[in-house]
Design a protein around this motif. Structure first.
Motif, PDB file in Angstrom:
ATOM      1  N   ARG A 154     -33.304   2.955 -42.982  1.00 40.04           N
ATOM      2  CA  ARG A 154     -33.875   2.501 -44.247  1.00 40.04           C
ATOM      3  C   ARG A 154     -33.862   0.986 -44.442  1.00 40.04           C
ATOM      4  NH1 ARG A 154     -33.614   6.285 -48.516  1.00 40.04           N
ATOM      5  NH2 ARG A 154     -33.968   4.521 -49.928  1.00 40.04           N
ATOM      6  N   ASP A 158     -36.541  -0.206 -47.177  1.00 44.20           N
ATOM      7  CA  ASP A 158     -36.088  -0.629 -48.501  1.00 44.20           C
ATOM      8  C   ASP A 158     -36.540  -2.038 -48.856  1.00 44.20           C
ATOM      9  OD1 ASP A 158     -34.904   1.795 -48.994  1.00 44.20           O
ATOM     10  OD2 ASP A 158     -32.893   1.176 -48.407  1.00 44.20           O
ATOM     11  N   ILE A 187     -36.572   8.162 -51.502  1.00 45.38           N
ATOM     12  CA  ILE A 187     -37.612   7.125 -51.509  1.00 45.38           C
ATOM     13  C   ILE A 187     -38.616   7.407 -52.628  1.00 45.38           C
ATOM     14  CG2 ILE A 187     -39.559   6.177 -50.217  1.00 45.38           C
ATOM     15  CD1 ILE A 187     -37.903   6.620 -47.652  1.00 45.38           C
ATOM     16  N   LEU A 190     -37.112   6.569 -55.976  1.00 43.43           N
ATOM     17  CA  LEU A 190     -37.104   5.127 -56.197  1.00 43.43           C
ATOM     18  C   LEU A 190     -38.480   4.636 -56.631  1.00 43.43           C
ATOM     19  CD1 LEU A 190     -34.980   3.933 -53.121  1.00 43.43           C
ATOM     20  CD2 LEU A 190     -34.301   3.846 -55.533  1.00 43.43           C
TER      21      LEU A 190
END
Length: 254
Positions: A154, A158, A187, A190
């Motif tokens: 990630r 990110d 994900i 988010l």
């Protein structure tokens, strides 16, 4: 080149270099996702299309062919970035071999483009470095940068998500490759907090990977009005990925 009915880049015309990631299962899955959503893409008529991490040029070339051959009057502008200078050379050769064009920029994700493209990108495609690796492999010189994703794969993803949020227009769409180990449901949550809906366009399992190609779009986008409850950020992904095994090992490329 006129009259050739290619819908995607032809592998025989994709250029190569020892330090550039070649088209593989994830590349094909991303292009298949664009093909699967092609009717929506043609109606969407994106004005600015961006690929982050173009590698061999297979994806951005396929996208250009898909849109320009199907919409001859399209004024779509194509851009592609990569942190590897060899990748830009290879992508340029691949584009030229197919008779299409894109602006190519040496950049880490989209660094240097934020002011120029903020809120203007209608379509963004990303096959990020997603393979879980030691942290010190992330951003390594050469081809390793194409797959090294650090813990849970990630580290780069990110960084891409907030960049995408800055770059995408009010009608912008993002297509991104993820691996089960990346926790795609998180994900989506988010991105959901930033106002994006999401759905899996293509899911593909190989001997080594379980891949999901996720499409993100702002909730105010016209697609959200026609979306079913399963397109709400993360729900469909949680239901799918909860049945997929975690991978104990990964290949050396992504």
């Amino acid at each position: 080149m006129e009259g050739i009915g290619w819908k995607t880049a032809q592998i025989r015309l994709v250029s190569s270099h020892p330090e550039v990631y070649e088209p593989c299962d994830d590349s094909f899955a991303l292009v298949d996702a664009l093909l699967a959503d092609r009717t929506n893409l043609l109606l969407h008529r994106p004005a600015i299309c961006l690929e982050v991490g173009c590698g061999s040029g297979y994806v951005i070339t396929s996208l250009a062919l898909m849109l320009r051959r199907q919409i001859p009057s399209s004024a779509a502008y194509f851009l592609a970035t990569d942190i590897n200078p060899h990748a830009l050379s290879v992508t340029g050769e691949t584009l030229a071999a197919h008779g299409v064009e894109a602006e190519l920029l040496l950049a880490d994700i989209a660094s240097g483009l934020e002011d120029r493209l903020a809120g203007k990108v209608d379509l963004m495609v990303v096959n990020p470095p997603y393979v879980p690796t030691p942290e010190d492999e992330v951003g390594a010189p050469g081809i390793a940068a194409a797959w090294a994703g650090g813990e849970n794969g990630r580290r780069v993803i990110d960084r891409i998500l907030p960049a995408a949020d800055r770059l995408l227009s009010s009608r912008g769409w993002l297509y991104m490759v993820t691996l089960t180990a990346n926790d795609p449901s998180q994900i989506c949550r988010l991105m959901g907090r930033k106002g994006y809906a999401s759905r899996i366009v293509v899911q593909r399992s190989t001997e080594e990977e379980n891949l999901q190609i996720i499409k993100f779009w702002r909730d105010a986008d016209e697609e959200s009005a026609a979306s079913s409850p399963t397109t709400i950020a993360g729900r469909v992904i949680e239901s799918l990925t909860s049945h997929l095994p975690r991978l104990s090992s990964f290949r050396g490329t992504h």
